[in-house]
Design an enzyme around this catalytic site. Structure first.
Site, PDB file in Angstrom:
ATOM      1  N   GLU A 170       0.793  -1.221   0.000  1.00  0.00           N
ATOM      2  CA  GLU A 170       0.000   0.000   0.000  1.00  0.00           C
ATOM      3  C   GLU A 170       0.831   1.279   0.000  1.00  0.00           C
ATOM      4  O   GLU A 170       0.442   2.281  -0.601  1.00  0.00           O
ATOM      5  CB  GLU A 170      -0.939   0.021   1.222  1.00  0.00           C
ATOM      6  CG  GLU A 170      -2.091  -0.940   1.141  1.00  0.00           C
ATOM      7  CD  GLU A 170      -3.188  -0.453   0.206  1.00  0.00           C
ATOM      8  OE1 GLU A 170      -3.116   0.694  -0.265  1.00  0.00           O
ATOM      9  OE2 GLU A 170      -4.114  -1.235  -0.071  1.00  0.00           O
ATOM     10  N   SER A 229     -37.448 -30.062  47.112  1.00  0.00           N
ATOM     11  CA  SER A 229     -36.779 -30.704  48.251  1.00  0.00           C
ATOM     12  C   SER A 229     -35.329 -30.288  48.427  1.00  0.00           C
ATOM     13  O   SER A 229     -34.632 -30.847  49.274  1.00  0.00           O
ATOM     14  CB  SER A 229     -36.840 -32.231  48.080  1.00  0.00           C
ATOM     15  OG  SER A 229     -38.170 -32.688  48.084  1.00  0.00           O
TER      16      SER A 229
END
Length: 677
Positions: A82, A342
């Site tokens: 680039e 329970s």
């Protein structure tokens, strides 16, 4: 004029002192765009692995990144492809700009842009255009200003955060995760070259939509890199044969309920660190999905796993799937108030041990009892008679635990729950005996916290997913906690489950609305809930059949072997029933002096309140316990004397309300009220 614009730009940049002064002043007066980029919030686990990523406000995946988080190979390739003079120019590359301008002048259109990485950052910050000269001139101005105010590494980091990679993907980290499923710290040459190629035409080159174009663009990058000497011929050849992805990968979205809650607590935080383990979290989420795969759509599931000593949460599954629908997957069922069934019984027994009311070897009578209008029944409606406390807990009988709760006091039981760090919700505000059977609202998270305290020698442990470990008060003594754990570790595993010393308890709430299983070994505690979020019944759902197999499977996924439970504390009373102190041999309760002997005669049938149909043989009664011969009375009048049989038909009993009484040879008695039709 447009065709002369590039020459004017170059002349200004390369001209004499006056021109340079004018450019300096022009650059100095530049209003820069905001360089503080909004990034996605990341949630990471205890090992630093990603649990969840959130999009930014505009729906983009954009993750923060620094240069040391990116493979140097990619950085070298990016700059070489680039902007190979990036380290030397001041925002604009005069050579590249002149070349681009001459090409445009000769061809009547833009052939190459000549944009530097800094100019691309300028465009990305302002979401500007690339082709028009006015836009290009603005990029030049911003690029020159950026170079004066930011370092090269800072500019490069901005590019790595903002570069587009197709769809809603921005930045190198988001791209690497979505296309390769990994961080960009270690990239292959093929991967790095694709990520270099994509930002030039992110939509046209998306490998998930335009795979051939992506391959062509990647090959151009590879060819340039080998020509520039950035990669070797061998690396070039290997990269060409390395297949590119053809689909996007989803970003991690583990523990959605918990991560949403944590994010809402600190919305400004860019990165959150939790105590969860991403691997275990994913495994338990898969377990939740598999468990309900062929079940009703309305069913949901919750699983919570934590460390006993520290309270750190390892995994938190709030539902079978994080989505609206009949299963209400958006509801976090680890925090929903439910009836615990329970599962509170172990706490009752531990408190009874502490108060000297009972010992695991103590005998207790499982028989019909009434407390005013409240007459608890066992789940199956049967009575076992006299049995050991340990067996009563393992069989999860209701009557023995209510007898103990009556002695302890429901308020003290609720107080112990609060010492454990839980927040029970009592219907009506005043606890009754039914609290020990599930008559209270509590969350899965609270239950797991309670069991963590029992597993931690009776000391409360605060569950947490991001804070420092904190320990609370003593819930019960070390000895009582060990005794309860020892009893629960003797529970038979579900069919097909691996055997092991897992202390666990199941529970089923009234009407089969909630199925529970919670257990612990020497290091971890896991809780499982299954039911419907709207609280409607689930016929046939039992904790032992529905939730317990999931609990054992969860432990298997957590670790290959269970860790042994700790040894008993030295103060633990370890004796058999014969050596117990006399008051602990049989549970009698505080009102024992006013109660009949445990072997006193009992009218086993008909039960109190029964409604019978009169037959030709009369009313049949069944007697249990007591010393024969027996005398039976109806409404105070003897109808049978000298009887030694345990089952007999009574003559002379007419229709209407009848009080039946039995008296044994020692003068002890029992009676029931019935109605005869």
């Amino acid at each position: 004029m447009k065709r002369l614009a590039p020459f004017a730009m170059i002349a200004a940049l390369l001209g004499g002192a006056a021109a340079r002064d004018a450019v300096d002043d022009w650059v100095a007066r530049t209003e820069l765009p905001v360089t503080a980029v909004q990034h996605s919030t990341e949630v990471r686990d205890r090992n630093g692995d990603l649990l969840r990523v959130y999009t930014v406000a505009d729906g983009l995946w954009r993750l923060p990144v620094s240069l040391d988080q990116v493979d140097p190979k990619f950085i070298d390739m990016l700059i070489a492809y680039e902007d190979h003079r990036f380290a030397r120019h001041k925002g604009v590359d005069p050579v590249a700009a002149a070349r681009a301008a001459l090409q445009a002048l000769g061809n009547g259109r833009v052939i190459s842009g000549g944009s530097t990485l800094t100019m691309q950052v300028a465009r990305l910050l302002e979401d500007g255009t690339t082709g028009r000269w006015a836009g290009k001139l603005r990029q030049v101005r911003v690029a020159l200003a950026l170079e004066r105010r930011l370092s090269k590494p800072e500019i490069l980091s901005l590019y790595l955060s903002l570069a587009p990679y197709g769809g809603n993907i921005e930045g190198i980290r988001a791209a690497s995760l979505t296309y390769f499923g990994k961080e960009p710290k270690r990239l292959t040459t093929a991967e790095a070259s694709l990520l270099v190629a994509l930002p030039q035409a992110p939509e046209a080159r998306r490998p998930d939509r335009h795979h051939p174009r992506a391959v062509q663009a990647q090959q151009r990058v590879l060819n340039r890199m080998v020509e520039a000497g950035v990669i070797s011929d061998e690396a070039w050849a290997a990269a060409l044969s390395d297949p590119l992805p053809s689909a996007r990968r989803p970003f991690p979205a583990l523990a959605p309920h918990l991560t949403d809650a944590k994010r809402s607590e600190t919305p400004e935080s860019q990165r959150l660190h939790l105590t969860l383990d991403a691997t275990i979290q994913a495994s338990l989420e898969s377990l939740a999905t598999d468990t309900l795969r062929h079940q009703q759509d309305e069913l949901s599931i919750a699983i919570l796993a934590a460390e006993v000593k520290t309270g750190r949460i390892i995994a938190s599954v709030g539902s079978k799937g994080y989505a609206p629908g009949r299963g209400q997957g958006f509801v976090d069922m680890t925090r929903a108030l439910r009836s615990p069934g329970s599962t509170l019984k172990p706490l009752v027994y531990a408190m009874a041990f502490d108060q000297g009311l009972a010992h695991p070897e103590t005998l207790i009578d499982d028989r019909p009892v009434s407390f005013g209008r409240y007459s608890p029944q066992n789940f199956d409606g049967r009575f076992r008679g006299e049995l050991k406390i340990a067996d009563a807990l393992r069989q999860s009988l209701n009557i023995p635990v209510v007898l103990l709760t009556d002695e302890i006091g429901p308020q003290r039981l609720v107080g112990a729950l609060r010492r454990a760090g839980t927040t029970p919700v009592i219907p009506g505000g005043k606890p009754g005996l039914a609290v020990s059977l599930g008559g209270v609202g509590i969350t899965l998270r609270d239950l797991v916290q309670l069991y963590a305290g029992l597993a931690n020698g009776g000391q409360a442990v605060a569950l947490h997913s991001s804070a420092e470990p904190t320990h609370g008060p003593q819930i019960v003594s070390r000895a009582a906690a060990w005794q309860v754990g020892h009893i629960l570790s003797g529970m038979t595993p579900p069919p097909g489950a691996p055997s092991g010393r897992l202390a666990y308890k199941t529970g089923t709430s009234y009407g089969h609305r909630d199925a529970w299983a919670i257990g612990f070994d020497g290091a971890h505690v896991i809780g499982v809930w299954i039911g419907r979020p709207d609280g409607t019944p689930v016929p046939g759902a039992f904790g032992g059949d529905t939730a317990a197999p999931v609990l054992f499977d969860a432990f298997q996924r957590l670790k290959p072997e269970l860790e042994i439970l700790p040894p008993p504390p030295p103060e633990t009373l370890l004796v058999n029933a014969a050596l117990l102190p006399q008051p602990l041999k049989r549970f009698s309760g505080r009102n024992a002096v006013f109660q009949p002997d445990s072997d006193a005669p009992k009218l086993a049938f008909p039960p109190n309140g029964a409604r019978l149909t009169l037959t030709d043989t009369g009313v049949v009664v069944k007697l249990r316990d007591g010393a024969p011969p027996f005398t039976v009375l109806a409404n105070g009048a003897p109808v049978l004397t000298g009887n030694r049989a345990r089952e007999v038909a009574l003559p002379g009993v007419g229709k209407g309300f009848v009080t039946l009484s039995v008296i044994d040879a020692k003068g002890r008695s029992d009676r029931v009220n019935i109605r005869v039709d």
